[in-house]
Design a protein around this motif. Structure first.
Motif, short mmCIF file in Angstrom:
data_model
loop_
_atom_site.label_atom_id
_atom_site.label_comp_id
_atom_site.label_asym_id
_atom_site.label_seq_id
_atom_site.Cartn_x
_atom_site.Cartn_y
_atom_site.Cartn_z
N CYS A 1 -9.84 -8.94 -19.17
CA CYS A 1 -9.24 -8.08 -18.16
C CYS A 1 -10.22 -6.98 -17.73
CB CYS A 1 -7.96 -7.45 -18.70
SG CYS A 1 -7.16 -6.34 -17.53
N ARG B 1 -9.54 -4.20 -16.43
CA ARG B 1 -9.02 -2.84 -16.64
C ARG B 1 -8.89 -2.47 -18.11
NH1 ARG B 1 -4.19 -2.79 -12.42
NH2 ARG B 1 -5.44 -2.79 -10.52
N CYS B 2 -8.32 -3.39 -18.91
CA CYS B 2 -8.06 -3.00 -20.31
C CYS B 2 -8.96 -3.73 -21.31
CB CYS B 2 -6.58 -3.22 -20.65
SG CYS B 2 -6.13 -4.97 -20.78
N LYS C 1 -8.83 -6.71 -22.45
CA LYS C 1 -8.15 -7.66 -23.32
C LYS C 1 -8.47 -9.09 -22.87
CE LYS C 1 -3.76 -7.18 -23.07
NZ LYS C 1 -2.55 -6.39 -23.06
N LEU D 1 -7.39 -9.58 -13.83
CA LEU D 1 -6.46 -8.65 -14.47
C LEU D 1 -5.49 -9.45 -15.33
CD1 LEU D 1 -5.62 -6.30 -11.45
CD2 LEU D 1 -7.31 -5.96 -13.27
N CYS D 2 -5.22 -8.93 -16.54
CA CYS D 2 -4.33 -9.63 -17.46
C CYS D 2 -2.92 -9.68 -16.87
CB CYS D 2 -4.33 -8.97 -18.83
SG CYS D 2 -3.72 -7.28 -18.85
N SER D 3 -2.56 -8.67 -16.08
CA SER D 3 -1.35 -8.73 -15.28
C SER D 3 -1.56 -7.82 -14.07
CB SER D 3 -0.13 -8.29 -16.09
OG SER D 3 -0.12 -6.89 -16.21
N ASP E 1 0.00 -5.45 -12.86
CA ASP E 1 0.25 -4.02 -13.04
C ASP E 1 -0.35 -3.50 -14.35
OD1 ASP E 1 1.93 -5.39 -14.62
OD2 ASP E 1 3.78 -4.38 -14.00
N CYS E 2 -1.45 -4.09 -14.77
CA CYS E 2 -2.13 -3.61 -15.99
C CYS E 2 -2.48 -2.14 -15.81
CB CYS E 2 -3.40 -4.42 -16.25
SG CYS E 2 -4.39 -3.77 -17.62
N LYS E 3 -2.14 -1.32 -16.80
CA LYS E 3 -2.37 0.13 -16.68
C LYS E 3 -3.76 0.53 -17.14
CE LYS E 3 2.50 1.48 -17.14
NZ LYS E 3 3.12 0.16 -17.33
N ASP F 1 -5.00 1.86 -25.08
CA ASP F 1 -4.44 0.88 -24.14
C ASP F 1 -3.12 1.41 -23.60
OD1 ASP F 1 -3.40 -1.25 -22.78
OD2 ASP F 1 -3.81 -2.72 -24.37
N ASN G 1 -1.07 0.13 -21.66
CA ASN G 1 0.01 -0.85 -21.57
C ASN G 1 0.94 -0.73 -22.77
OD1 ASN G 1 -0.92 -2.28 -19.15
ND2 ASN G 1 -2.63 -2.90 -20.44
#
Ligand SMILES: [Zn+2]
Ligand SMILES: [Zn+2]
Length: 167
Positions: free
Chosen positions: A66, A68-69, A71, A124-126, A128-130, A139, A141
């Protein structure tokens, strides 16, 4: 793999199916090697009234990280293959037609190009990944980390001035 179209090239109405696995494990994109599993390429070349049409899919499960995070996550990807083939180009400008080498098609090359073009540039893992907290690296999320929200530096300077004058 190389597909020899010798048997259908002059036989309108005939077709040749293909189904093979491609190894793209060494393919590096954005510092990652996302094609860690075999890419399955399936489809058919049809002779449609003298024109050779290739239709199929190249699919695999990508191993991504990801943006962003950080992961690791998996994503199924299936890219459509849809192109015309020709033994010679009548119109040099037409880049939608793939040229055969004699009666052979370099299907590895074609499928690999389409597969790479089909990959997302953002991973992105999702949706809306934070992401991670820029201050403590937690993290987000998993929940808020307890850091105060990043203050605007100009507001921070103003707050400092007010603090000083209050003493
Ligand atoms: Zn993420
Ligand atoms: Zn934090």
């Amino acid at each position: 793999m190389r597909l020899n179209l010798r048997d259908i090239i002059h036989a309108p109405g005939s077709s040749l199916p293909f189904d093979f696995q491609m190894d793209l494990t060494q393919l590096e994109l954005y510092g990652q090697r996302p094609a860690a599993e075999p890419v399955r390429v399936t489809g058919t070349v049809r002779n449609m009234a003298g024109a050779l049409q290739l239709e199929g899919t190249a699919s695999s499960r990508l191993h991504l990280t990801c943006d962003r995070c950080g992961k690791p996550f998996l994503r199924e990807m299936s890219v459509p293959l849809d192109t015309l083939l020709a033994t010679e180009l009548e119109d040099e400008e037409n880049d939608e037609i793939v040229l055969l080498e004699g009666t052979e098609l370099d299907l590895d090359d074609l499928a690999q190009t389409e597969f790479i073009l089909g990959m997302d540039t953002k991973n992105l893992c999702s949706e809306d990944c934070k992401g991670l907290c820029p201050r403590c690296g937690a993290d987000l999320n998993l929940g808020p980390c307890g850091c105060k929200p990043e203050a605007d530096p100009r507001l921070a300077a103003l707050a400092q001035l007010l603090d000083d004058s209050a003493e």
